[in-house]
Design an enzyme around this catalytic site. Sequence first.
Site, PDB file in Angstrom:
ATOM      1  N   SER A   1     -14.344  94.677 -29.579  1.00 61.27           N
ATOM      2  CA  SER A   1     -15.358  93.868 -29.492  1.00 61.27           C
ATOM      3  C   SER A   1     -16.408  94.592 -29.689  1.00 61.27           C
ATOM      4  O   SER A   1     -16.712  94.654 -30.317  1.00 61.27           O
ATOM      5  CB  SER A   1     -15.327  93.674 -27.021  1.00 61.27           C
ATOM      6  OG  SER A   1     -15.648  92.620 -26.977  1.00 61.27           O
TER       7      SER A   1
ATOM      8  N   ASP B   1     -11.168  81.885 -27.363  1.00 62.15           N
ATOM      9  CA  ASP B   1     -11.721  83.436 -26.833  1.00 62.15           C
ATOM     10  C   ASP B   1     -13.344  83.354 -26.282  1.00 62.15           C
ATOM     11  O   ASP B   1     -13.974  82.462 -27.264  1.00 62.15           O
ATOM     12  CB  ASP B   1     -12.136  84.512 -27.792  1.00 62.15           C
ATOM     13  CG  ASP B   1     -12.251  86.221 -27.688  1.00 62.15           C
ATOM     14  OD1 ASP B   1     -13.107  86.223 -26.259  1.00 62.15           O
ATOM     15  OD2 ASP B   1     -12.554  87.121 -28.759  1.00 62.15           O
TER      16      ASP B   1
ATOM     17  N   HIS C   1      -9.556  87.277 -25.084  1.00 57.10           N
ATOM     18  CA  HIS C   1     -10.148  88.629 -25.582  1.00 57.10           C
ATOM     19  C   HIS C   1      -9.640  90.028 -26.010  1.00 57.10           C
ATOM     20  O   HIS C   1     -10.446  90.647 -26.369  1.00 57.10           O
ATOM     21  CB  HIS C   1     -12.008  88.497 -25.071  1.00 57.10           C
ATOM     22  CG  HIS C   1     -12.790  89.649 -25.208  1.00 57.10           C
ATOM     23  ND1 HIS C   1     -13.231  89.113 -27.093  1.00 57.10           N
ATOM     24  CD2 HIS C   1     -13.405  90.441 -25.678  1.00 57.10           C
ATOM     25  CE1 HIS C   1     -14.654  89.456 -27.097  1.00 57.10           C
ATOM     26  NE2 HIS C   1     -14.445  91.122 -26.022  1.00 57.10           N
TER      27      HIS C   1
END
Length: 271
Positions: free
Chosen positions: A94, A216, A244
Amino acid sequence: MDLHHRNNVSVMGNGSSTLVFSHGFGCNQAMWNSLVPHFLKRFRVVLYDLVGAGLSDLGAYDTAKYSTLEGYARDLNELIDSYAEGPVILVGHSVSAMIGTLADRFAPGRVAAHVMIGPSPRYIDTEGYVGGFKRDDIEDLLDTLDSNYLGWSSSMAPVIMGAPGQPELSSELTESFCRTEPDIAKQFARVTFLSDNRADVIGLTTPVLILQSSDDLIAPVFVGEYLHAVLPNSTYHLVDNIGHCPHMSAPKACAAAMERFLAPWAAVNAG
């Protein structure tokens, strides 16, 4: 400064190349537990907690330094200099994919490759770019986080995790969110969701593996496709996964894609 204490550094594995794992917002290095064992026999592995997360030194948190992702990127380069050996591959989940990108830009040639898991260079839609969120959506999210961080964490962590059929993973992420000091989490959320790193990723020539979940909410497929288009030396792999955090909910699929991508550096180890 004692970097080991500041970032709760863990070093393990064997190999002449180094994998440095960097976690995402609300997480800590324990989130890599299902993925790391796949690589310990052939790589040196460095795990750490971002300052303000996990078991890092909260006393080292500086609101000015960490008001942008640059502060975290400079920390990462310090850790690379202190703990990495041989070619360095950054594995970033991320927001840490962008932290790794900045670290690469700050020290050209030091990073051999990136594995970006659920990356996004910008979360907010703008002219000519779709990030998946309207500006008002992000502002509402941040306002809710400011007013009730623990409630936000309890409701959002399961949504971010996804992984239907694996409720223990939602619980793990919720606990990680709730353990984070609220004021630090609030600032990091603003830094994360309001950042725009498109200029940093465009044209980056370092080899990149983009691991993208097929479903996601935070980093939709079209964001991964955008990154693949603007990163000239990138490989794009779609993981059949809801959520995610595919490194947690689909670790075998992530490991298999990483094994193929990392083969040139694994060969160095074998030699």
